[in-house]
Design a protein around this motif. Structure first.
Motif, short mmCIF file in Angstrom:
data_model
loop_
_atom_site.label_atom_id
_atom_site.label_comp_id
_atom_site.label_asym_id
_atom_site.label_seq_id
_atom_site.Cartn_x
_atom_site.Cartn_y
_atom_site.Cartn_z
N TYR A 289 -3.50 12.33 -5.93
CA TYR A 289 -3.87 10.98 -5.48
C TYR A 289 -2.68 10.46 -4.67
O TYR A 289 -1.56 10.37 -5.19
CB TYR A 289 -4.17 10.04 -6.66
CG TYR A 289 -4.66 8.70 -6.19
CD1 TYR A 289 -5.89 8.58 -5.53
CD2 TYR A 289 -3.90 7.55 -6.35
CE1 TYR A 289 -6.35 7.36 -5.07
CE2 TYR A 289 -4.36 6.32 -5.89
CZ TYR A 289 -5.58 6.23 -5.25
OH TYR A 289 -6.03 5.02 -4.78
N PRO A 290 -2.89 10.12 -3.39
CA PRO A 290 -1.74 9.77 -2.55
C PRO A 290 -1.02 8.50 -2.97
O PRO A 290 0.10 8.24 -2.50
CB PRO A 290 -2.36 9.62 -1.14
CG PRO A 290 -3.84 9.61 -1.33
CD PRO A 290 -4.15 10.21 -2.66
N GLY A 291 -1.61 7.75 -3.88
CA GLY A 291 -0.92 6.55 -4.38
C GLY A 291 0.15 6.88 -5.40
O GLY A 291 1.01 6.05 -5.71
N SER A 293 3.56 8.69 -6.65
CA SER A 293 4.78 9.16 -5.96
C SER A 293 4.92 10.67 -6.08
O SER A 293 5.65 11.30 -5.31
CB SER A 293 6.02 8.43 -6.47
OG SER A 293 6.07 8.57 -7.87
N HIS A 295 2.55 12.75 -5.35
CA HIS A 295 1.72 13.40 -4.32
C HIS A 295 2.60 13.76 -3.13
O HIS A 295 3.43 12.94 -2.70
CB HIS A 295 0.58 12.44 -3.89
CG HIS A 295 -0.45 13.10 -3.03
ND1 HIS A 295 -0.29 13.26 -1.67
CD2 HIS A 295 -1.66 13.63 -3.32
CE1 HIS A 295 -1.36 13.86 -1.17
NE2 HIS A 295 -2.21 14.10 -2.15
N HIS A 298 2.75 11.08 -0.34
CA HIS A 298 2.80 9.67 -0.75
C HIS A 298 3.50 8.79 0.29
O HIS A 298 2.96 7.76 0.72
CB HIS A 298 3.49 9.56 -2.11
CG HIS A 298 3.72 8.14 -2.53
ND1 HIS A 298 2.69 7.30 -2.91
CD2 HIS A 298 4.85 7.39 -2.62
CE1 HIS A 298 3.17 6.12 -3.22
NE2 HIS A 298 4.48 6.14 -3.04
N ASP A 299 4.68 9.21 0.74
CA ASP A 299 5.45 8.36 1.66
C ASP A 299 4.69 8.16 2.97
O ASP A 299 4.65 7.08 3.54
CB ASP A 299 6.82 8.98 1.96
CG ASP A 299 7.70 8.95 0.72
OD1 ASP A 299 7.35 8.23 -0.23
OD2 ASP A 299 8.72 9.67 0.69
N PHE A 310 -4.89 3.35 -1.31
CA PHE A 310 -4.86 4.81 -1.13
C PHE A 310 -6.24 5.44 -1.31
O PHE A 310 -6.35 6.63 -1.54
CB PHE A 310 -3.85 5.42 -2.11
CG PHE A 310 -2.46 4.87 -1.94
CD1 PHE A 310 -1.62 5.38 -0.96
CD2 PHE A 310 -2.02 3.82 -2.72
CE1 PHE A 310 -0.34 4.86 -0.78
CE2 PHE A 310 -0.75 3.29 -2.55
CZ PHE A 310 0.08 3.81 -1.58
#
Ligand SMILES: Cc1ncc(COP(=O)(O)O)c(C=O)c1O
Length: 398
Positions: A289-291, A293, A295, A298-299, A310
């Protein structure tokens, strides 16, 4: 009022002149369930046919309810016009052909793609003489080396990939593609205009499966292509390929979109809560999940989506990573339903290896990280405590 000089049979077919003509303005767009539009004078119809006057002649070309829905999606994406289709796949095909893909041309596509798009590229378009070169879209050196060979007509990417939620550097890919004369088509179904508007990054054609978040209620199948510089071509392709959206479904799309930003806000919030819960759970081995940290993107997701959220999809691996475990979890859910779609108000669960990505060979799935134990959940907008309780109960069964 005297009876009109026709038989009852004829009057049942031809209504009186005032029937269906209203001067008031409804707050909800009317549904125009008509295949064609009548004109008092043939000359007027011909002027519309010739494009000398705006109007409607035949619903495969344009229909007022469909045009109303197109205008809303176009506006959300920051454009003036869009072309609606009967499915996301029809929009993807028209988008690719619309920007110049054809026999003897090459598509450079991200390896991490929705299975249906992959099948379209490697089966159908390949059969028509279109070659597809797959790249790791986050390896920009590989992207540039492919583009530098000079034959790429279009770069095809997804803003947020399905099902691993990889977020690639779209602005850089656009810059590189344009430098080498390739157009960029992006599938924006997962990220939606709530998170970002790819036209602002210079993307040439944004495509959607409107079946998902735009419609939002799991009651339509629909696609949209937004391609300002290629609009006329995409519009003509729809006429000839014929994958039109029905006025009824266009109306449902219009109605669904009214709550789209509110739904997206809740999808994002609930998905973040579910992702954190899963990440902390001892029976879950990996969460995408890109939300989070953890992932890998993420940045980049923070940078590209500017804090809007996200998205509503979370993927994760369970226990021993086998299909049996994944299926046991899915069968253990009660509130969340197993269904092959996403973006609905309800929470839905899917097993990518046997549904959305079944057209990929097992080794190919493994290569892009879609193991047999991977589960994808489209988090709905129910009370998040109910979703968590259902997931917890199902996790106890594995
Ligand atoms: C990312 C993505 N793009 C396109 C499609 C195809 O859309 P449709 O089913 O509306 O044709 C899907 C369907 O699941 C999808 O997930």
């Amino acid at each position: 009022m005297p009876a009109r000089p026709y038989t009852l049979t004829t009057r049942a077919i031809h209504p009186p002149e005032h029937a269906g003509r209203f001067s008031h303005q409804p707050t909800s767009a009317p549904i125009y369930p008509t295949s064609s539009f009548a004109y008092d004078r043939i000359e007027d119809a011909v002027r519309v046919f010739e494009g000398k006057e705006t109007g409607y002649v035949y619903s495969r070309y344009a229909n007022p309810t469909v045009v109303a829905a197109e205008a809303v999606v176009a506006d959300l994406e920051g454009a003036e016009t869009a072309v609606a289709f009967g499915s996301g796949m029809a929009a993807i095909l028209a988008g690719l052909l619309g920007v110049g893909v054809g026999a003897g041309r090459t598509v450079m596509a991200s390896r991490d793609l929705y299975g249906g798009t992959y099948a379209l590229l490697v089966n159908d378009l390949a059969g028509l003489g279109v070659e597809t070169v797959f790249v790791e879209a986050d390896h920009l050196d590989q992207v540039e080396a492919t583009l530098a060979k000079g034959a790429v007509a279009a770069t095809y990417i997804e803003t947020m990939s399905n099902p691993l939620l990889r977020v690639i550097d779209v602005p850089r890919i656009v810059e590189l593609s344009h430098r080498y004369g390739a157009r960029v088509v992006i599938d924006h179904t997962f990220a939606t205009p709530y998170l970002a508007r790819p036209l602002e990054w210079g993307v040439d054609c944004v495509v959607h499966s409107g079946t998902k978040y735009l419609g939002g209620h799991g009651d339509i199948t629909c696609g949209v292509a937004v391609a300002p510089a290629f609009h006329d071509r995409v519009d003509k392709l729809r006429r000839n390929l014929g994958g039109v959206l029905s006025p009824f479904e266009a109306w449902l799309l219009l109605r669904g979109i009214k709550t789209f930003p509110l739904r997206m806000r809740q999808h994002c919030e609930n998905a973040m809560t579910v992702a954190r819960f899963l990440e902390a759970h001892p029976k879950v081995t990996r969460v995408d999940y890109p939300g989070l940290s953890s992932h890998p993107d993420h940045d980049r997701a923070v940078r590209l989506f500017g804090g809007a959220g996200f998205g509503g999809v979370v993927a994760f691996d369970l226990g021993d990573g086998t299909m049996e475990t994944a299926w046991r979890f899915i069968n253990g859910l009660r509130l969340c339903q197993a269904a092959t779609t996403l973006g609905d108000v309800e929470t839905l669960v899917l097993h990518p290896a046997t549904s959305s990505h079944r057209s990929l060979a097992p080794e190919q799935r493994q290569r892009i990280g879609i193991g047999d134990g991977l589960v994808r959940m489209s988090i709905g907008i129910e009370g998040v405590e109910d979703i968590l309780a259902d997931i917890e109960a199902a996790l106890q069964t594995v």
